[in-house]
Design a protein around this motif. Sequence first.
Motif, mmCIF file in Angstrom:
data_model
loop_
_atom_site.group_PDB
_atom_site.id
_atom_site.type_symbol
_atom_site.label_atom_id
_atom_site.label_comp_id
_atom_site.label_asym_id
_atom_site.label_seq_id
_atom_site.Cartn_x
_atom_site.Cartn_y
_atom_site.Cartn_z
ATOM 1 N N LYS A 259 0.879 -1.142 0.000
ATOM 2 C CA LYS A 259 -0.097 0.004 0.024
ATOM 3 C C LYS A 259 0.823 1.128 0.053
ATOM 4 O O LYS A 259 1.909 1.164 0.342
ATOM 5 N N ASN B 88 0.839 5.908 0.794
ATOM 6 C CA ASN B 88 0.136 6.881 1.663
ATOM 7 C C ASN B 88 0.465 8.035 0.985
ATOM 8 O O ASN B 88 1.278 7.997 -0.162
ATOM 9 N N ARG C 85 -1.872 13.442 -2.765
ATOM 10 C CA ARG C 85 -2.215 11.742 -2.939
ATOM 11 C C ARG C 85 -1.041 11.152 -3.771
ATOM 12 O O ARG C 85 -0.348 11.881 -4.746
ATOM 13 N N THR D 9 -7.795 2.398 -5.377
ATOM 14 C CA THR D 9 -9.010 2.377 -4.423
ATOM 15 C C THR D 9 -8.350 2.666 -2.759
ATOM 16 O O THR D 9 -7.249 2.283 -2.632
ATOM 17 N N ASP D 10 -9.355 3.405 -2.203
ATOM 18 C CA ASP D 10 -8.738 3.847 -0.722
ATOM 19 C C ASP D 10 -8.823 2.299 0.074
ATOM 20 O O ASP D 10 -9.845 1.668 -0.080
ATOM 21 N N ALA E 209 -7.969 2.093 3.546
ATOM 22 C CA ALA E 209 -7.629 2.571 5.050
ATOM 23 C C ALA E 209 -8.131 1.376 5.893
ATOM 24 O O ALA E 209 -9.106 1.001 5.747
ATOM 25 N N ARG F 196 -4.005 8.871 3.480
ATOM 26 C CA ARG F 196 -4.486 8.423 2.189
ATOM 27 C C ARG F 196 -4.021 7.192 1.790
ATOM 28 O O ARG F 196 -3.077 6.997 0.736
ATOM 29 N N GLU G 57 -3.813 3.982 -0.171
ATOM 30 C CA GLU G 57 -4.104 3.352 -1.444
ATOM 31 C C GLU G 57 -3.652 1.961 -1.952
ATOM 32 O O GLU G 57 -2.403 1.871 -1.491
#
Length: 113
Positions: A41, A43, A55, A69-70, A72, A83, A85
């Motif tokens: 992932k 950030n 972002r 896609t987020d 979290a 953030r 993703e």
Amino acid sequence: KHWRMKGLAFVLLALAVVCVDAYLPGVAPTQYQKGDTVEIKVNKIDSVDTQLPYRYYDLPFCVPPDGVTDVAENLGEILVGDRIENTAFEVKALEDETCKVLCKQEYKPSEIG
């Protein structure tokens, strides 16, 4: 006897530090078996030129084929402005991998800065 108590206290303290060091609050530990997919992932990216973070995919990085896609994992990440993703990286647990191309992109001079 006094020295034994101090020694025992030191050992217990050392074990507590090791246990705390291996755990991040709010993040559940994950155990992987050989060949399991490890999700990589990203950030947000902070800038030295502005107070506002970017972002990750506002910059010209390789976008996942299925889209961004987020992801979290908890409310705390959202409240502090993280953030999180998904990425296009494909990683398998306990499997050696040589370098491979994630994607190829061409940039205009104006995009490079």
